[in-house]
Design an enzyme around this catalytic site. Structure first.
Site, PDB file in Angstrom:
ATOM      1  N   HIS A  65     -13.985 -20.916  15.200  1.00  0.00           N
ATOM      2  CA  HIS A  65     -14.676 -22.162  14.876  1.00  0.00           C
ATOM      3  C   HIS A  65     -16.169 -21.967  15.099  1.00  0.00           C
ATOM      4  O   HIS A  65     -16.573 -21.218  15.983  1.00  0.00           O
ATOM      5  CB  HIS A  65     -14.155 -23.316  15.735  1.00  0.00           C
ATOM      6  CG  HIS A  65     -14.534 -24.658  15.184  1.00  0.00           C
ATOM      7  ND1 HIS A  65     -15.788 -25.204  15.354  1.00  0.00           N
ATOM      8  CD2 HIS A  65     -13.842 -25.553  14.441  1.00  0.00           C
ATOM      9  CE1 HIS A  65     -15.840 -26.381  14.746  1.00  0.00           C
ATOM     10  NE2 HIS A  65     -14.680 -26.611  14.180  1.00  0.00           N
ATOM     11  N   ARG A  66     -16.976 -22.646  14.273  1.00  0.00           N
ATOM     12  CA  ARG A  66     -18.426 -22.428  14.322  1.00  0.00           C
ATOM     13  C   ARG A  66     -19.173 -23.584  14.981  1.00  0.00           C
ATOM     14  O   ARG A  66     -20.323 -23.875  14.628  1.00  0.00           O
ATOM     15  CB  ARG A  66     -18.962 -22.187  12.911  1.00  0.00           C
ATOM     16  CG  ARG A  66     -18.699 -23.307  11.922  1.00  0.00           C
ATOM     17  CD  ARG A  66     -19.320 -23.019  10.561  1.00  0.00           C
ATOM     18  NE  ARG A  66     -19.149 -24.143   9.627  1.00  0.00           N
ATOM     19  CZ  ARG A  66     -19.791 -24.266   8.477  1.00  0.00           C
ATOM     20  NH1 ARG A  66     -20.663 -23.338   8.111  1.00  0.00           N
ATOM     21  NH2 ARG A  66     -19.584 -25.305   7.687  1.00  0.00           N
TER      22      ARG A  66
ATOM     23  N   LYS B 171      -8.728 -35.743  18.388  1.00  0.00           N
ATOM     24  CA  LYS B 171      -9.067 -34.435  18.947  1.00  0.00           C
ATOM     25  C   LYS B 171      -8.969 -34.405  20.457  1.00  0.00           C
ATOM     26  O   LYS B 171      -8.728 -33.356  21.048  1.00  0.00           O
ATOM     27  CB  LYS B 171     -10.451 -34.002  18.482  1.00  0.00           C
ATOM     28  CG  LYS B 171     -11.585 -34.915  18.908  1.00  0.00           C
ATOM     29  CD  LYS B 171     -12.943 -34.323  18.546  1.00  0.00           C
ATOM     30  CE  LYS B 171     -13.165 -34.266  17.069  1.00  0.00           C
ATOM     31  NZ  LYS B 171     -14.497 -33.710  16.734  1.00  0.00           N
TER      32      LYS B 171
ATOM     33  N   ASP C 208      -8.631 -28.737  18.009  1.00  0.00           N
ATOM     34  CA  ASP C 208     -10.026 -29.019  17.680  1.00  0.00           C
ATOM     35  C   ASP C 208     -10.916 -28.198  18.604  1.00  0.00           C
ATOM     36  O   ASP C 208     -10.487 -27.743  19.665  1.00  0.00           O
ATOM     37  CB  ASP C 208     -10.319 -30.513  17.798  1.00  0.00           C
ATOM     38  CG  ASP C 208     -11.202 -31.010  16.671  1.00  0.00           C
ATOM     39  OD1 ASP C 208     -12.216 -30.343  16.391  1.00  0.00           O
ATOM     40  OD2 ASP C 208     -10.886 -32.034  16.060  1.00  0.00           O
TER      41      ASP C 208
ATOM     42  N   ASN D 284     -37.797 -13.920  20.974  1.00  0.00           N
ATOM     43  CA  ASN D 284     -39.022 -14.654  21.301  1.00  0.00           C
ATOM     44  C   ASN D 284     -39.892 -14.957  20.095  1.00  0.00           C
ATOM     45  O   ASN D 284     -40.690 -15.902  20.112  1.00  0.00           O
ATOM     46  CB  ASN D 284     -39.849 -13.853  22.312  1.00  0.00           C
ATOM     47  CG  ASN D 284     -39.235 -13.875  23.692  1.00  0.00           C
ATOM     48  OD1 ASN D 284     -38.378 -14.703  23.973  1.00  0.00           O
ATOM     49  ND2 ASN D 284     -39.667 -12.967  24.548  1.00  0.00           N
TER      50      ASN D 284
ATOM     51  N   LYS E 239      -5.283 -34.499  15.364  1.00  0.00           N
ATOM     52  CA  LYS E 239      -6.121 -35.640  15.723  1.00  0.00           C
ATOM     53  C   LYS E 239      -5.267 -36.682  16.461  1.00  0.00           C
ATOM     54  O   LYS E 239      -4.075 -36.764  16.215  1.00  0.00           O
ATOM     55  CB  LYS E 239      -6.737 -36.275  14.465  1.00  0.00           C
ATOM     56  CG  LYS E 239      -7.492 -35.303  13.569  1.00  0.00           C
ATOM     57  CD  LYS E 239      -8.794 -34.840  14.180  1.00  0.00           C
ATOM     58  CE  LYS E 239      -9.561 -33.952  13.191  1.00  0.00           C
ATOM     59  NZ  LYS E 239     -10.861 -33.522  13.737  1.00  0.00           N
TER      60      LYS E 239
ATOM     61  N   SER F 185     -12.711 -27.070   5.730  1.00  0.00           N
ATOM     62  CA  SER F 185     -12.202 -28.214   6.490  1.00  0.00           C
ATOM     63  C   SER F 185     -13.319 -29.225   6.667  1.00  0.00           C
ATOM     64  O   SER F 185     -14.494 -28.881   6.650  1.00  0.00           O
ATOM     65  CB  SER F 185     -11.670 -27.770   7.861  1.00  0.00           C
ATOM     66  OG  SER F 185     -12.720 -27.317   8.680  1.00  0.00           O
TER      67      SER F 185
ATOM     68  N   THR G 113      -5.926 -29.795  11.525  1.00  0.00           N
ATOM     69  CA  THR G 113      -6.459 -29.991  12.865  1.00  0.00           C
ATOM     70  C   THR G 113      -5.818 -31.234  13.462  1.00  0.00           C
ATOM     71  O   THR G 113      -5.835 -32.301  12.850  1.00  0.00           O
ATOM     72  CB  THR G 113      -7.985 -30.163  12.822  1.00  0.00           C
ATOM     73  OG1 THR G 113      -8.561 -29.063  12.114  1.00  0.00           O
ATOM     74  CG2 THR G 113      -8.561 -30.229  14.223  1.00  0.00           C
TER      75      THR G 113
END
Length: 475
Positions: free
Chosen positions: A294-295, A177, A203, A123, A175, A379, A173
């Site tokens: 993955h972020r 995706k 992805d 908070n 593609k 990446s 990765t």
């Protein structure tokens, strides 16, 4: 602030509101080895003294509330309160400060990133007395980090599992995706792995959509892995995204990956949440699966310089929660990442002991003791011309991941993989021979094109592709 008023109901309790700094600003405090330390970039509202604002941060992220309460007398605030113990102005910025807060260890549940973040970045970030607040760094003491399992396996165990040493690992990765059928998706995985890459990847938003359900994708990718391994004699992998709407479904997908015998699964740790991520990391350790992280969503949290959480904190949280790989930016590609700042949190991911270094944004010395390290994944908008810089910046313990830089090759997917593998091998050999990749990198790539037509074609396609924009996340 209104004055305290003596009540008739009890002796020693004074109802009312008092300045936070009277209780929570303690510049003489000497931090303990067991304290969790935080560095906040704080911008107070006009007219709010930095000492009061800093004390408010300490109070609202620990034991404080807006008024005195009866139950303060039932505990030891001196033992449990957070303390603002130092404030320093930010050079070149008006009304902006770095505020240091120490938290007693007993405020936090063992082994829970969820609880840690609920307190420290809860908070208080919506507090009206602050215009903006950003958590720049945390010092996690060994007494707390040892309550976490950390990465399921770590760097050395991963290298032993896949039997690959002395160079960065290569990934791709797949593609586009979204939109491919499971069979066509598996075909692309096979072609890229056969061409020489170590890993391919779902992805982050590929989970289980109508055009490709997760079970079908897992099956076709497993078939592609086994076929590529048989042809190349190398261990291969595909990051099968186990992220799902519930923890139960996520673990069911991870269990199916284990039954297929694949080496690695994947999780979107911020959108999935720390509780889910830690649960999956524990499952992966118990069942011999590597875990790629993955972020997705990180830039919503970390990109604004004055408000949010710096990625170095999210990286530390991931190391505790658990993951064997995590995306970390590239420095040279299409995604945000200033070199020294990026290398700072890369070291926080990989190394056991990291010294305080403000030039790289590291506010505290961090000792991870025996917690395994995490491989940083570069990446986003990278191609063969970036290979020398990536090899020089990230070193061997990294994953270099080329999506469009593989699948965009004019001759097809497998030649794109060949081009990247040849470029990497050339850079590693040149580095091992003592050549300076920062100065001679382009020459190294040009020399390699003489005996690799696949690399020559890739170099021609991407010779003028650059992503040159000012970096937002600077010190």
């Amino acid at each position: 602030m209104s004055p305290q008023t003596e009540t008739k109901a009890g002796v020693g309790f004074k109802a009312g509101v008092k300045d936070y700094r009277l209780t929570y600003y303690t510049p003489d405090y000497e931090t303990k080895e067991t304290d969790i330390l935080a560095a906040f970039r704080m911008t107070p509202q006009a007219g709010v003294p930095p000492e009061e604002a800093g004390a408010a941060v300490a109070a609202e992220s620990s034991t404080g509330t807006w008024t005195t309460v009866w139950t303060d007398g039932l505990t030891s605030l001196d033992r449990y309160k957070g303390r603002c113990y130092d404030i320093e102005p930010v050079p070149g910025e008006e009304n902006q400060y770095i505020v240091y807060v120490a938290y007693p260890l007993d405020l936090f549940e063992e082994g829970s990133v969820t609880n840690l973040f609920t307190s420290i970045v809860g908070n208080v970030f919506g507090f009206k007395a602050l215009r903006a607040l950003r958590l720049e760094d945390l010092r996690i003491p060994p007494a707390y980090s040892k309550t976490f399992q950390g990465p399921p396996h770590g760097i050395q165990v991963e290298r032993d599992k896949i039997n690959k040493y002395g160079r960065p690992l290569l990934g791709c990765t797949i593609k586009p995706k979204l939109g491919l059928s499971a069979k066509n998706y598996g075909r692309a995985v096979y072609e890229v792995l056969r061409g020489g890459l170590d890993f391919t990847k779902d992805d982050e938003n590929v989970t289980s959509q109508p055009f490709m359900r997760w079970r079908d994708r897992f099956l076709f990718c497993a078939e592609a892995i086994y076929k590529a391994q048989a042809e190349t004699g190398e261990i291969k992998g595909h990051y099968l995204n186990a992220t799902a709407g519930t923890c139960e479904e996520m673990l069911k997908r991870a269990e199916y990956a284990k039954e297929l015998g694949v080496p690695i699964v994947m999780h979107d740790y911020l959108t999935g949440g720390f509780t889910a991520n830690t649960s999956l990391a524990h499952y992966c350790r118990d069942n011999g699966l590597l875990l790629h992280i993955h972020r997705a969503m990180h830039a919503v949290i970390d990109r604004q310089k004055n408000h949010g959480i710096h990625f170095r904190v999210l990286a530390k949280a991931l190391r505790m929660s658990g993951g064997d790989h995590i995306h970390s930016g590239t420095v040279v590609g299409k995604l945000e990442g200033e070199r020294e700042v990026t290398l700072g949190f890369v070291d926080l991911l990989r190394d056991d002991y990291i010294e305080k270094d403000r030039s790289r944004g590291i506010y505290f010395t961090q000792d991870w003791v025996s917690m395994p390290g995490v491989l940083p994944v570069a990446s986003g908008g990278i191609h063969v011309w970036h290979m020398p810089a990536l090899t020089e910046i990230f070193g061997d313990d990294s994953v270099l991941q080329f999506g469009g830089g593989t699948l965009g090759h004019p001759w097809g997917n497998a030649p794109g993989a060949v081009a990247n593998r040849v470029a990497l091998e050339a850079c590693v050999q040149a580095r091992n021979e003592g050549r300076d990749l920062a100065r001679e990198g382009n020459d190294v790539i040009r020399e390699a094109t003489k005996w690799s037509p696949e690399l020559a074609a890739a170099c021609e396609v991407w010779k003028e592709i650059k992503f040159e924009f000012d970096t937002i996340d600077t010190l």
